[in-house]
Write an enzyme that holds these catalytic residues in place. Sequence first.
Site, mmCIF file in Angstrom:
data_model
loop_
_atom_site.group_PDB
_atom_site.id
_atom_site.type_symbol
_atom_site.label_atom_id
_atom_site.label_comp_id
_atom_site.label_asym_id
_atom_site.label_seq_id
_atom_site.Cartn_x
_atom_site.Cartn_y
_atom_site.Cartn_z
ATOM 1 C CG HIS A 1 1.779 2.684 5.240
ATOM 2 N ND1 HIS A 1 1.475 1.605 4.446
ATOM 3 C CD2 HIS A 1 1.139 2.468 6.421
ATOM 4 C CE1 HIS A 1 0.701 0.774 5.120
ATOM 5 N NE2 HIS A 1 0.479 1.268 6.308
ATOM 6 C CG HIS B 1 1.925 -5.832 7.141
ATOM 7 N ND1 HIS B 1 2.605 -6.457 8.140
ATOM 8 C CD2 HIS B 1 1.704 -4.579 7.590
ATOM 9 C CE1 HIS B 1 2.782 -5.628 9.168
ATOM 10 N NE2 HIS B 1 2.242 -4.485 8.850
#
Length: 749
Positions: free
Chosen positions: A55, A104
């Site tokens: 990420h 998210h």
Amino acid sequence: MSLDTVKQAEQTPEAAQPWKELGLKEDEYARIREILGRRPTGAELAMYSVMWSEHCSYKSSKVHLKQFGEKAPQTDALLVGIGENAGVVDVGQGYAVTFKVESHNHPSYIEPYQGAATGVGGIVRDILAMGARPVAVMDPLRFGAADHPDTKRVLPGVVAGIGGYGNCLGLPNIGGEVVFDPCYQGNPLVNALCVGVMKHEDIHLAKASGAGNKVILYGARTGGDGIGGVSVLASETFESTGPAKRPAVQVGDPFQEKLLIECTLEIFREKLVAGIQDLGGAGLSCATSELASAGSGGMRVELDTVPLRDATLSPEEILMSESQERMCAIVEPDKVDRFLEICEKWDVIATVIGEVTEGTRLEIFWHGDQIVDVPPRSVAHEGPTYHRPYARPEWQDALQADDANALPRPATSAELREQVLRVVGSPNQASKAWITDQYDRFVQGNTVLAQPEDSGMIRVDEETNLGVAVATDGNGRYAKLDPYAGAQLALAEAYRNVAASGAKPLAISDCLNFGSPEDPAVMWQFAEATRGLADGCLALGTPVTGGNVSLYNQTGETAIHPTPVVAVLGVIDDVTRRTPVAFKDAGHLVYLLGDTREEFGGSAWSQVVHDHLGGLPPAVDLDRERLLGDILISASRDGMIDAAHDLSDGGLIQAVTESCLRGGVGARLVVPDGLDAFTFLFSESAGRAIVAVPRSEEMRFTDMCGARGLPATRIGVIDGDEIDVQGEFTLPLADLRAAHETAIPSLLG
């Protein structure tokens, strides 16, 4: 903790460390030891583990993402590009606009409300950190099958989280998407976008320069929520047998964030910061290492001065915590007192936690004991780079050969009518008002257009009516059939949506949602999609300003459809000239712009009527998209049209239905020569739009289209209270409205 932790690490090279449990590979751990010339301390291991996660480091994707720079179109509009918290674009009159879309996804599956809420909070702070006032948000969403029980768990929580956080911040939610597909069942996609406005001279960057300048952490206290959160959650596959490594999801406080925004904007007005960074993924590990890495010196941090919500947190946990509503600023010593005064005024906790040094190291201390001594670039910007193997999947040929154009078509006008009602009332094509009505779309008073319009539009300057429009689009079904074309179709649709509202497209941000990069088939999809997007942006003259990659969106062996979501931002000189979707005036003529072909691969019709995915997606012609955009913008500016709607999912009948229902007036349509009614209504050929043309403007409009070489076909007139496809069927607006507006509430309400 024993003293001299760094020295102890030097003296105990064989001490066992939990590198594997923290998500590091064996060769990555060996590389960290090579960089440091010793084993890492526990705190250093924590920092590298989160900052070298998928990420944060883009280790599997950056070899492909570099195309966005290599193929970037030349434009004077781009003020800040890839590499900062968000891109910045010049929109004229001394104004700059910053925007970005991020994901998210994984946190929102675990804890839908907080996962989605903190996704909004994080993207808002990215925009704030550039020096801008956030002015609007958008939310491209993907969920599993609409009738699946788990969708009823995830979707209401996600929507409530987005609405709850954004509404409390006082930010209008002006657009986005909601898509249902079984492939997202265990991996919903919750992408969040924010737009901010500033003057050119107010742009701020994330760098720590100037030896002696102070490092100030301000905002919420640091807690145990979100330790390793998105950085770890978004860096591995969910196992179908149950959760593997799922740390606590961050907890958001929008009222604290609102104070943080106003406090930060006042600090900016007084020019008190030399550099600034928000705390999002990887928390303090990210903020300190990135600020130091982008600056001209080193940094020393006293970690025990960090204000805590939980006094039992270890140094490693403090460094990994992703607690929300926090920022990190670099402030010259003579400005510190005023900085702290403003924070106190806004009831925002602010603490000097360190200073910029003349050295080249990031040094972190805990009660006088040195626990971190690293080159900051090695943490923030020199993580692993993987050239993952990729290969066109064996099943791709069979998928494309299963041609949707060969599916059985309606045999009678009655069957055609019935299928129209089924498509416009299907979850993906139905009204999303049940969702969007939970968002405040008009707070602040500068919203010009909001969903269900083609793009959201915000007024930037109240005196001149300068404005910006933003649209987000992505079609995972198209991208599954052909990821190169699918990415370009997402770009083209967002570009077309912005142009249809009357704004000139300037730049893009993207959120690239894919399965596991360790699967060569998924990596091929990613490589093709990024190549398609880079080529498309070059052709359309819209540079990529930044964005996000979200990988490991799969459960067990089952990956989501490749889903590149593209956000296009455009500028409009006068928002009073914008073009809405709604048909308004009886007697105005309906024109179809572009060419219609038999293109049903990945279409809404093939999904709703036949539960089918196969064939090829619609062909992409970016020169035609650019021409169509120019025509729509010129026609809007010069008053030749009073409504416009792009054609995409669901084809022409979907667009006409939405324009009629939005305006409360019907239309009589005539099938053009050379087309059958079915293809006319359901084809999803790209590069098309419908427009409403006042009769007084018909000659001027058609002359312009003819001179520019854009096909423009008169297909009907606005009239009555039904959609009448002459020679085929009529559908009262009341019946269409019932099908279109009750689908989502009946599934979720």
